[in-house]
Motif scaffolding. Structure first.
Motif, PDB file in Angstrom:
ATOM      1  N   UNK A   1      -9.607   3.321  -0.698  1.00  0.00           N
ATOM      2  CA  UNK A   1      -9.663   3.951  -2.019  1.00  0.00           C
ATOM      3  C   UNK A   1      -8.387   4.739  -2.289  1.00  0.00           C
ATOM      4  N   UNK A   2      -7.907   5.450  -1.290  1.00  0.00           N
ATOM      5  CA  UNK A   2      -6.673   6.229  -1.429  1.00  0.00           C
ATOM      6  C   UNK A   2      -5.496   5.319  -1.780  1.00  0.00           C
ATOM      7  N   UNK A   3      -5.359   4.218  -1.032  1.00  0.00           N
ATOM      8  CA  UNK A   3      -4.221   3.331  -1.273  1.00  0.00           C
ATOM      9  C   UNK A   3      -4.360   2.559  -2.582  1.00  0.00           C
ATOM     10  N   UNK A   4      -5.571   2.279  -3.033  1.00  0.00           N
ATOM     11  CA  UNK A   4      -5.715   1.644  -4.350  1.00  0.00           C
ATOM     12  C   UNK A   4      -5.112   2.530  -5.426  1.00  0.00           C
ATOM     13  N   UNK A   5      -5.375   3.820  -5.344  1.00  0.00           N
ATOM     14  CA  UNK A   5      -4.775   4.753  -6.314  1.00  0.00           C
ATOM     15  C   UNK A   5      -3.251   4.732  -6.217  1.00  0.00           C
ATOM     16  N   UNK A   6      -2.714   4.663  -4.993  1.00  0.00           N
ATOM     17  CA  UNK A   6      -1.261   4.649  -4.820  1.00  0.00           C
ATOM     18  C   UNK A   6      -0.638   3.411  -5.453  1.00  0.00           C
ATOM     19  N   UNK A   7      -1.251   2.253  -5.231  1.00  0.00           N
ATOM     20  CA  UNK A   7      -0.705   1.017  -5.798  1.00  0.00           C
ATOM     21  C   UNK A   7      -0.896   0.955  -7.311  1.00  0.00           C
TER      22      UNK A   7
ATOM     23  N   UNK B   1     -11.874  -2.613  -8.527  1.00  0.00           N
ATOM     24  CA  UNK B   1     -11.625  -1.171  -8.428  1.00  0.00           C
ATOM     25  C   UNK B   1     -10.157  -0.866  -8.675  1.00  0.00           C
ATOM     26  N   UNK B   2      -9.271  -1.720  -8.145  1.00  0.00           N
ATOM     27  CA  UNK B   2      -7.836  -1.526  -8.354  1.00  0.00           C
ATOM     28  C   UNK B   2      -7.480  -1.658  -9.830  1.00  0.00           C
ATOM     29  N   UNK B   3      -8.003  -2.695 -10.494  1.00  0.00           N
ATOM     30  CA  UNK B   3      -7.709  -2.899 -11.905  1.00  0.00           C
ATOM     31  C   UNK B   3      -8.276  -1.767 -12.766  1.00  0.00           C
TER      32      UNK B   3
END
Length: 478
Positions: A259-265, A312-314
């Motif tokens: 979840x943390x890295x999805x926000x970063x990307x 979630x990423x989108x």
């Protein structure tokens, strides 16, 4: 949508029991409303009858009907039978039906299912009432409290425990919400004997300033979770630049880490769009393939849902873009990969993922994909006999059973397509008007004729070999 979770601490056991009784009556009301909605009852009739039956005020009943309707619509959208919805959870209910579970384990499962079934309460916020009438946040000297309406002019106050030192910001945010009179919704849930509150507020975004007038940045997530490809175009749809962002952290690890890295990307993608002053185009988030039985049970459907955390990423990209005043455009993702690999990958010497992102960008601009003349000539020269030979070639060379069946289905569909064209339009593929087939059938057959014999074991990443064949029209050479 911003959601804040908190545990409720009751001053007395009696207060907690009163709220538990309220949650039980509200949950029963919601289930009853669901059954009546299935039978065709309207909201006004239900609202009048349910207030007296479950001893709830008008707002609680209205929220129960709204929640029931959302569950009903969700079941229909997922292709499930609304009559088979089980409140409390189908998986838990299924486990309870197994005879080998008994004793403490059975009682534990039963309690968990009962909590999910009967331990719910939902109260919508109201902008005109400056917050929430039934469940209102109140700030006092000794802490932040939730005032719960349990009857006519009767209230229970419970302390909001939003976390310890590292989560102190949650309580501060709840106090800010209360002081600013922002409407907020509250949902109570019973878990392991404790009652938790979920406070949700609708985020108000600024007016969009960066639009597609100067072009777009589009992303393709087919390569997820290893990387995400993007393509930049001008306002006319011409390819300007492209790239790929590796995402190794999303391939493994725990939920919080991902979840943390999805926000970063997501931040990285939005920053690219902001720097270039372009709108963002993404694929639509709906799962199209429901499986053969329409219940999402097929192999392909399971794979889609398994990898569907890219949703979630989108979603994060959409949220961040709106905060940065950037327009987000969603398009139908159908055949973007096939068109990209066959049309633009050999033309621009780019990977199929970047090419798919380019097709997504052009769709976001409202541009149509024309079929090149050489492609028409190539497919017009294709014969059913050649496809029959390809079928035999696949049977001999492909060892993966699943892949072999997939290739054979596609080849048979391509044969049927060519045979139908001969009878309907005299074997002329341009234009396709006058036939019962769409433009996508053309790309499907073209993929069978070109990609399958080129690499039957797997889809290649590099399509430069097709440049001379397709772009320059030099086919027929052994």
């Amino acid at each position: 949508m911003i959601v804040i979770q908190a545990k409720l601490i009751f001053l007395t056991q009696q207060d907690k029991q009163i709220v538990l009784d309220l949650m039980k009556r509200w949950s029963s009301c919601m289930r009853f409303a669901y059954k009546r909605l299935l039978e065709g009852y309207n909201r006004n009739t239900l609202k009048r009858d349910l207030q007296g039956t479950f001893d709830l005020n008008s707002r609680y009943v209205d929220d129960a009907i709204m929640k029931a309707r959302s569950i009903l619509e969700s079941a229909r959208e997922l292709g499930k039978s609304p009559k088979k919805v089980i409140f409390g959870g189908r998986d838990l209910f299924g486990k309870l039906q197994k005879r080998h579970i008994n004793g403490k384990e059975y009682q534990k499962l039963k309690t968990k299912w009962q909590e999910r079934r009967k331990g719910n309460l939902y109260s919508r916020g109201d902008k005109s009432k400056k917050g929430n009438l039934n469940t209102r946040i109140e700030v006092k000297e000794n802490g932040t409290f939730l005032r719960i309406n349990v009857g006519e002019r009767k209230y229970v106050y419970t302390k909001i425990q939003a976390g310890y030192k590292k989560n102190k910001r949650r309580e501060e945010l709840l106090q800010e919400i209360r002081e600013s009179n922002i409407p907020y919704s509250v949902e109570l849930k019973l878990k392991n004997g404790n009652i938790y509150a979920y406070f949700a507020i609708e985020e108000e975004y600024p007016k969009i300033k960066i639009t597609k007038d100067k072009g777009v940045i589009a992303i393709d997530t087919n390569a997820y979770p290893d990387n995400i490809s993007w393509a930049e175009t001008d306002e006319k749809g011409n390819l300007i630049s492209y790239g790929s962002i590796p995402m190794p952290e999303l391939a493994s690890g725990n939920k919080d880490k991902k979840e943390y890295f999805r926000w970063q990307y997501a931040h990285e993608i939005v920053n690219i769009a902001k720097e270039k002053g372009k709108a963002i185009v993404i694929e639509g988030l709906e799962i199209k393939d429901k499986g053969k039985r329409g219940d999402f049970s097929g192999r392909k459907s399971r794979r889609i849902r398994h990898n569907f955390s890219y949703k979630s990423l989108l979603s994060k990209i959409k949220t961040l873009a709106k905060r940065e005043e950037i327009e987000v455009i969603e398009v139908n993702p159908s055949y973007t990969s096939i068109i990209g690999m066959l049309k633009y990958s050999p033309q621009y010497m780019i990977t199929k993922d970047v090419a798919a992102a380019y097709v997504i960008a052009r769709r976001g601009l409202g541009l149509q994909e024309k079929i090149p003349d050489n492609y028409i000539k190539f497919l017009n020269a294709l014969t059913v006999e050649e496809l029959e030979e390809l079928k035999e070639y696949v049977k001999k060379t492909v060892k993966n059973i699943y892949l072999k069946k997939k290739h054979l289905r596609e080849i048979n569909r391509a044969i049927k397509f060519l045979q139908s064209l001969e009878s309907e339009s005299g074997r002329v593929l341009k234009p396709l008007e006058g036939t019962s087939f769409s433009i996508y059938d053309f790309w499907r057959v073209f993929k069978v004729a070109v990609v399958t014999p080129l690499s039957p074991e797997k889809v290649p990443r590099d399509f430069s070999i097709l440049k001379e064949l397709l772009i320059q029209g030099k086919w027929g050479d052994p």
